[in-house]
Design a protein around this motif. Structure first.
Motif, short mmCIF file in Angstrom:
data_model
loop_
_atom_site.label_atom_id
_atom_site.label_comp_id
_atom_site.label_asym_id
_atom_site.label_seq_id
_atom_site.Cartn_x
_atom_site.Cartn_y
_atom_site.Cartn_z
N ILE A 100 0.45 6.32 -13.10
CA ILE A 100 -0.38 6.95 -12.06
C ILE A 100 0.01 6.46 -10.68
CG2 ILE A 100 -2.72 7.35 -11.24
CD1 ILE A 100 -3.77 6.73 -13.99
N ASP A 101 0.34 7.38 -9.79
CA ASP A 101 0.59 7.04 -8.39
C ASP A 101 -0.73 6.64 -7.73
OD1 ASP A 101 1.73 6.82 -5.85
OD2 ASP A 101 1.44 8.95 -5.43
N VAL A 102 -0.71 5.56 -6.97
CA VAL A 102 -1.92 5.10 -6.28
C VAL A 102 -2.39 6.14 -5.26
CG1 VAL A 102 -2.84 3.39 -4.65
CG2 VAL A 102 -1.49 2.64 -6.63
N ASP A 103 -1.44 6.69 -4.49
CA ASP A 103 -1.78 7.63 -3.41
C ASP A 103 -1.62 9.07 -3.87
OD1 ASP A 103 -2.26 5.76 -1.17
OD2 ASP A 103 -0.18 5.22 -1.51
N MET A 104 -2.72 9.71 -4.22
CA MET A 104 -2.70 11.13 -4.61
C MET A 104 -3.86 11.85 -3.94
SD MET A 104 -1.85 11.16 -8.72
CE MET A 104 -3.39 10.34 -9.16
N PRO A 105 -3.68 13.14 -3.61
CA PRO A 105 -4.79 13.92 -3.04
C PRO A 105 -5.79 14.32 -4.11
CG PRO A 105 -2.87 15.31 -3.37
CD PRO A 105 -2.44 13.92 -3.74
N VAL A 106 -6.90 14.87 -3.68
CA VAL A 106 -7.98 15.40 -4.54
C VAL A 106 -8.69 14.29 -5.29
CG1 VAL A 106 -8.67 17.10 -6.27
CG2 VAL A 106 -6.66 17.54 -4.82
N LEU A 107 -7.98 13.63 -6.22
CA LEU A 107 -8.53 12.47 -6.93
C LEU A 107 -7.45 11.41 -6.96
CD1 LEU A 107 -11.00 11.36 -8.50
CD2 LEU A 107 -9.94 12.23 -10.59
#
Length: 219
Positions: A56-63
């Motif tokens: 999982i990427d730490v910086d993601m939009p929406v959630l």
């Protein structure tokens, strides 16, 4: 034929997702079975019951990554979660690890090394890149120093002469000398003298630092 470890990739950068997928495709014992560009998309479209490890990427939009990790850890406790970041996310590191994720890795990691760490995380081990390890070590050292500092301060206050304690209480409430003098019915000279004694006793010689230290020490 893919075998053993099924992987999901969550990252909003489509190029990075594809590159990572291609990279892992050449690693034995690993199969990428799903991708998503954010946590909300992943929760709606991926079957995590058939996934062993999720990156999982730490910086993601929406959630974002941390909140996605929290939801996955709660709903799929057997899932091995590994956080990925391109930056020094000290706050995300500590928050992620508190949710029970298995790893925190930087995106510059080599394919062979990533495959090894995925397998270790799948086996139940905690995995960290050198930079998150350095951040954790630094944070631990800072915590230990703070424990020593605030413990010493608490001891100093515990042995503070009783006549000084009311002045100390008003000092850490940001009261001025004039307000302390009025509230405790003391002369201005006496207040100055008592404050000097408190500074000497605690080893702190200004009001701001005294108040901050007192708050952090639990007063």
């Amino acid at each position: 034929m893919c075998e053993v470890i099924n992987i999901a990739l969550l990252d909003d950068d489509s190029i990075f997702r594809q590159n990572l997928r291609n990279l892992l495709a050449h690693q034995d014992g690993i199969c990428v079975v799903g991708t998503a560009e954010n946590g909300a998309d992943a929760l709606l479209n991926l079957n995590f019951h058939k996934i062993d490890v999720v990156l999982i990427d730490v910086d993601m939009p929406v959630l974002d990554g941390v909140n996605t990790a929290k939801l996955l850890a709660k709903n799929y406790p057997e899932l091995a979660i590994i956080m990925l970041t391109a930056f020094d996310h000290k706050e995300s590191l500590s928050e992620s690890l508190s949710t029970g994720v298995r790893g925190f890795l930087t995106k510059d990691i080599r394919g062979e090394q990533l495959a090894t760490l995925i397998k270790q995380a799948h086996a139940g081990f905690q995995v960290l890149s050198p930079e998150p390890t350095r951040i954790m070590r630094k944070s631990y050292i800072e915590r230990q120093r703070n424990i020593e500092l605030y413990s010493g301060f608490a001891d100093a206050i515990a042995t503070l002469p009783r006549y000084l304690y009311p002045v100390f209480e008003l000092l850490i409430k940001a009261k001025s000398n004039k307000e302390i003098s009025k509230e405790l019915h003391l002369s201005a000279a006496t207040v100055r003298s008592y404050i000097a004694e408190i500074y000497s006793h605690t080893g702190i010689n200004n009001r701001g630092e005294l108040a901050v230290t007192a708050i952090k020490a639990g007063f």
